[in-house]
Design an enzyme around this catalytic site. Structure first.
Site, PDB file in Angstrom:
ATOM      1  N   GLY A  28      54.960  -4.189  42.238  1.00  0.00           N
ATOM      2  CA  GLY A  28      55.390  -4.542  43.587  1.00  0.00           C
ATOM      3  C   GLY A  28      56.804  -5.108  43.672  1.00  0.00           C
ATOM      4  O   GLY A  28      57.139  -5.788  44.639  1.00  0.00           O
ATOM      5  N   SER A  29      57.660  -4.809  42.686  1.00  0.00           N
ATOM      6  CA  SER A  29      59.000  -5.395  42.751  1.00  0.00           C
ATOM      7  C   SER A  29      59.822  -4.792  43.889  1.00  0.00           C
ATOM      8  O   SER A  29      60.633  -5.490  44.505  1.00  0.00           O
ATOM      9  CB  SER A  29      59.729  -5.249  41.413  1.00  0.00           C
ATOM     10  OG  SER A  29      60.041  -3.902  41.142  1.00  0.00           O
TER      11      SER A  29
ATOM     12  N   MET B 176      51.044   5.060  43.518  1.00  0.00           N
ATOM     13  CA  MET B 176      50.878   6.138  42.534  1.00  0.00           C
ATOM     14  C   MET B 176      49.690   7.050  42.828  1.00  0.00           C
ATOM     15  O   MET B 176      49.040   7.533  41.911  1.00  0.00           O
ATOM     16  CB  MET B 176      50.774   5.541  41.126  1.00  0.00           C
ATOM     17  CG  MET B 176      51.943   4.657  40.734  1.00  0.00           C
ATOM     18  SD  MET B 176      53.570   5.431  40.911  1.00  0.00           S
ATOM     19  CE  MET B 176      53.693   6.241  39.338  1.00  0.00           C
TER      20      MET B 176
ATOM     21  N   ASN C 132      59.618   6.838  50.828  1.00  0.00           N
ATOM     22  CA  ASN C 132      59.210   6.578  49.449  1.00  0.00           C
ATOM     23  C   ASN C 132      60.452   6.304  48.611  1.00  0.00           C
ATOM     24  O   ASN C 132      61.553   6.741  48.953  1.00  0.00           O
ATOM     25  CB  ASN C 132      58.482   7.819  48.900  1.00  0.00           C
ATOM     26  CG  ASN C 132      57.992   7.627  47.474  1.00  0.00           C
ATOM     27  OD1 ASN C 132      57.492   6.564  47.114  1.00  0.00           O
ATOM     28  ND2 ASN C 132      58.144   8.660  46.651  1.00  0.00           N
TER      29      ASN C 132
ATOM     30  N   HIS D 110      61.735   6.911  44.646  1.00  0.00           N
ATOM     31  CA  HIS D 110      61.374   7.650  43.438  1.00  0.00           C
ATOM     32  C   HIS D 110      62.433   7.391  42.367  1.00  0.00           C
ATOM     33  O   HIS D 110      63.635   7.418  42.660  1.00  0.00           O
ATOM     34  CB  HIS D 110      61.295   9.148  43.746  1.00  0.00           C
ATOM     35  CG  HIS D 110      60.843   9.957  42.561  1.00  0.00           C
ATOM     36  ND1 HIS D 110      59.525  10.000  42.159  1.00  0.00           N
ATOM     37  CD2 HIS D 110      61.538  10.705  41.678  1.00  0.00           C
ATOM     38  CE1 HIS D 110      59.434  10.759  41.086  1.00  0.00           C
ATOM     39  NE2 HIS D 110      60.634  11.201  40.765  1.00  0.00           N
TER      40      HIS D 110
ATOM     41  N   ASP E 137      57.609  14.456  46.468  1.00  0.00           N
ATOM     42  CA  ASP E 137      58.943  14.000  46.038  1.00  0.00           C
ATOM     43  C   ASP E 137      60.073  14.922  46.500  1.00  0.00           C
ATOM     44  O   ASP E 137      61.075  15.089  45.797  1.00  0.00           O
ATOM     45  CB  ASP E 137      58.991  13.873  44.502  1.00  0.00           C
ATOM     46  CG  ASP E 137      58.061  12.783  43.987  1.00  0.00           C
ATOM     47  OD1 ASP E 137      57.769  11.842  44.735  1.00  0.00           O
ATOM     48  OD2 ASP E 137      57.619  12.876  42.827  1.00  0.00           O
TER      49      ASP E 137
END
Ligand code: GAR
Length: 194
Positions: free
Chosen positions: A12-13, A94, A111, A113, A149
């Site tokens: 969760g950074s 994930m 998102n 990536h 992605d």
């Protein structure tokens, strides 16, 4: 209020970076925006404790307790909708979400990536970039579409790959850039989209 719902699976950074940016950048006053909830598919995600410490409501939708992918997607969508999201931000989430789920939140989901998309979608990006002999790696913030992605790119950061790099050292260098570009990209959306 522009509610932001953040989806996590692990540390969760990135979520913490968004929460910090929202607070320090006064997103509530400036954009009428708040991080409304953090949702994890794993009950043991370390990010959940971080979110709770910030006073943010947390929810767990454990994928292992759902009978199918469709059931998981439906349950997750239900939890997200409860917070009337303006934006759904996947931050180290994930699980692959089905087309129906993505369509439901079309235009409202982003998102981060850990590669310079469209290079290296999927998993294990750092090892693959090193093995391919790349001199540079990086991170991408993009809109989420049905194509894994591959959504429109909102922000990227580039880092060098050094001769002594391992996937772990490279991941760390990339992650520190994710923490900069992800909150910045979200602030950009808040500033420009009604
Ligand atoms: C980040 O590097 C993120 O880009 C990556 O997982 C890490 C999560 O870290 N996400 C993916 O690989 C998704 N395809 P965090 O939980 O500390 O934010």
């Amino acid at each position: 209020m522009k509610n932001i719902v953040i989806l996590i699976s692990g540390g969760g950074s990135n979520m913490a970076a968004i929460v910090r940016a929202a607070r320090d950048g006064r997103w509530r006053e400036r954009y009428g925006a708040q991080v409304a909830a953090v949702i994890s598919n794993r009950p043991d995600a370390a990010g959940l404790a971080l979110a709770r410490a910030e006073g943010i409501p947390t929810v767990v939708v454990d994928h292992r307790e759902q009978p199918s992918r469709e059931a998981f997607d439906a349950r997750l969508a239900q939890e997200i909708e409860r917070h009337q999201p303006w934006l759904v931000a996947m931050a180290g989430f994930m699980r692959i979400l089905g087309d129906g789920f993505v369509a439901r939140f079309a235009g409202r989901m982003v998102n981060v990536h850990p590669s310079l998309l469209p290079a290296f979608p999927g998993l294990d990006t750092h090892r693959r970039a090193i093995e391919a002999g790349c001199r540079f790696a990086g991170a991408t913030v993009h809109r989420v579409t049905a194509d894994l992605d591959h959504g429109p790119i909102l922000a990227q950061a580039v880092v060098p790959i050094l001769p002594a790099d391992t996937p772990e050292t490279l991941a760390e260098r990339v992650l520190s850039q994710e923490h900069l570009i992800y909150p910045r990209a979200i602030a950009g959306l808040l500033a420009t989209e009604g």
